[in-house]
Scaffold this motif. Structure first.
Motif, PDB file in Angstrom:
ATOM      1  N   UNK A  25       2.585  13.605 -14.583  1.00  0.00           N
ATOM      2  CA  UNK A  25       1.903  13.258 -15.462  1.00  0.00           C
ATOM      3  C   UNK A  25       1.424  12.239 -16.510  1.00  0.00           C
ATOM      4  N   UNK A  26       1.911  10.977 -15.621  1.00  0.00           N
ATOM      5  CA  UNK A  26       0.922   9.944 -16.580  1.00  0.00           C
ATOM      6  C   UNK A  26      -0.476   9.254 -15.933  1.00  0.00           C
ATOM      7  N   UNK A  27      -0.655   7.987 -16.407  1.00  0.00           N
ATOM      8  CA  UNK A  27      -1.455   7.617 -15.139  1.00  0.00           C
ATOM      9  C   UNK A  27      -1.491   6.383 -15.870  1.00  0.00           C
ATOM     10  N   UNK A  28      -0.726   5.606 -16.381  1.00  0.00           N
ATOM     11  CA  UNK A  28      -0.865   4.175 -16.243  1.00  0.00           C
ATOM     12  C   UNK A  28       1.141   3.851 -16.584  1.00  0.00           C
ATOM     13  N   UNK A  29       1.497   2.599 -15.861  1.00  0.00           N
ATOM     14  CA  UNK A  29       2.981   1.491 -15.465  1.00  0.00           C
ATOM     15  C   UNK A  29       3.637   2.156 -16.971  1.00  0.00           C
ATOM     16  N   UNK A  30       2.701   2.031 -18.320  1.00  0.00           N
ATOM     17  CA  UNK A  30       3.430   1.641 -19.101  1.00  0.00           C
ATOM     18  C   UNK A  30       3.962   3.765 -19.540  1.00  0.00           C
ATOM     19  N   UNK A  31       2.933   3.741 -19.671  1.00  0.00           N
ATOM     20  CA  UNK A  31       3.820   6.144 -19.850  1.00  0.00           C
ATOM     21  C   UNK A  31       4.821   5.631 -18.410  1.00  0.00           C
TER      22      UNK A  31
ATOM     23  N   UNK B  77       0.857  -1.046  -0.136  1.00  0.00           N
ATOM     24  CA  UNK B  77      -0.177  -0.195   0.436  1.00  0.00           C
ATOM     25  C   UNK B  77       1.081   1.640   0.037  1.00  0.00           C
ATOM     26  N   UNK B  78       1.872   0.950   0.640  1.00  0.00           N
ATOM     27  CA  UNK B  78       2.856   2.346   0.127  1.00  0.00           C
ATOM     28  C   UNK B  78       3.447   2.283  -0.587  1.00  0.00           C
ATOM     29  N   UNK B  79       3.746   1.978  -1.611  1.00  0.00           N
ATOM     30  CA  UNK B  79       4.693   1.500  -2.243  1.00  0.00           C
ATOM     31  C   UNK B  79       3.298   1.847  -3.674  1.00  0.00           C
ATOM     32  N   UNK B  80       2.093   1.836  -3.551  1.00  0.00           N
ATOM     33  CA  UNK B  80       0.929   2.702  -4.536  1.00  0.00           C
ATOM     34  C   UNK B  80       1.023   3.673  -4.001  1.00  0.00           C
ATOM     35  N   UNK B  81       0.791   3.938  -3.524  1.00  0.00           N
ATOM     36  CA  UNK B  81       0.809   5.792  -2.306  1.00  0.00           C
ATOM     37  C   UNK B  81       2.080   6.348  -3.436  1.00  0.00           C
ATOM     38  N   UNK B  82       3.275   5.791  -3.182  1.00  0.00           N
ATOM     39  CA  UNK B  82       4.639   6.511  -4.291  1.00  0.00           C
ATOM     40  C   UNK B  82       3.863   6.392  -5.432  1.00  0.00           C
ATOM     41  N   UNK B  83       4.033   5.213  -5.635  1.00  0.00           N
ATOM     42  CA  UNK B  83       3.670   5.405  -7.495  1.00  0.00           C
ATOM     43  C   UNK B  83       2.515   5.798  -8.353  1.00  0.00           C
ATOM     44  N   UNK B  84       1.037   6.717  -6.981  1.00  0.00           N
ATOM     45  CA  UNK B  84       0.670   7.030  -7.834  1.00  0.00           C
ATOM     46  C   UNK B  84       0.912   9.149  -7.455  1.00  0.00           C
ATOM     47  N   UNK B  85       1.303   9.277  -6.315  1.00  0.00           N
ATOM     48  CA  UNK B  85       2.279  10.596  -5.728  1.00  0.00           C
ATOM     49  C   UNK B  85       3.119  10.683  -7.739  1.00  0.00           C
ATOM     50  N   UNK B  86       4.055  10.183  -7.101  1.00  0.00           N
ATOM     51  CA  UNK B  86       4.849  10.553  -9.000  1.00  0.00           C
ATOM     52  C   UNK B  86       4.402  10.317 -10.186  1.00  0.00           C
ATOM     53  N   UNK B  87       3.287   9.849 -10.241  1.00  0.00           N
ATOM     54  CA  UNK B  87       2.300   9.816 -12.022  1.00  0.00           C
ATOM     55  C   UNK B  87       1.888  11.138 -11.260  1.00  0.00           C
TER      56      UNK B  87
END
Length: 210
Positions: A191-197, A177-187
């Motif tokens: 300015x991206x919303x998908x992992x591939x981007x 869950x902490x990783x997901x929080x970092x990922x959302x903040x970084x995205x």
């Protein structure tokens, strides 16, 4: 070490295992004599020799490159030096290591002279003391792309390397869950919303896991 008066130029030392980096940084900083006095590299065993702040190349933390694994950084920190890490975008783990081991600020390799000096001044004139944890480093002392935090930067690099959230959590010793929080903040910041981007963005910006 007492804080530097605001009107006085900083006495700055530069530490890097690479002559090219030392030469380039020295030339860049010497163009701003009203703000910076370049004093060369710190002495052996982290002797400060009147330095207000040290700009430290994180490449010295990588023993695979023939460096000493950061023994000089440890000497500097024990001598109460104020250290700003020179971060290499493709090696974010080294940046995090520098902060954990005592660096008080970060500037990326592609920062302008003004950006570098701004962070050097903030670190040199900040109140002494405080924890060594990256979670408590003043954000004003950091200069990473798109205002990313060190941890967000590191998570992005691991995403670019193809790791899943679970694998990143295991690597960084945090929860998924902490990783997901970092990922959302970084995205959001890049300015991206998908992992591939995110992978494409990292590739274009030269960011890869160490």
């Amino acid at each position: 070490m007492p804080s530097k008066p605001p009107s006085a130029p900083l006495n700055v030392g530069v530490a890097s295992p690479f002559e090219l980096v030392l030469t380039g940084l020295s030339a860049m900083l010497r163009r701003h004599p009203a703000r910076v006095t370049l004093c060369g590299a710190p002495g052996q065993d982290g002797q400060l020799s009147g330095l207000d702040v040290v700009l430290y190349d994180t490449a010295a933390l990588d023993p695979t490159g023939g460096a000493d694994g950061g023994a000089d950084l440890d000497h500097l920190v024990r001598a109460n030096a104020r250290v700003v890490a020179l971060a290499r975008p493709q090696e974010p783990a080294l940046t995090a290591t520098a902060l954990e081991r005592g660096a008080a600020g970060v500037v990326p390799m592609d920062a302008s002279a003004t950006q570098v000096i701004n962070v050097l001044e903030r670190v040199a004139r900040a109140a002494p003391g405080g924890t060594r944890s990256t979670r408590h480093v003043d954000a004003r002392m950091l200069l990473l792309p798109h205002d990313l935090t060190v941890r967000e930067f590191e998570v992005l690099a691991l995403v670019a390397a193809g790791l899943s959230n679970a694998e990143i959590a295991e690597r960084l010793y945090v929860s998924v869950n902490t990783v997901k929080t970092y990922v959302r903040a970084a995205y959001r910041k890049i300015g991206v919303d998908r992992r591939s981007q995110a992978v494409i963005w990292c590739t274009h910006h030269g960011i890869a896991a160490n």
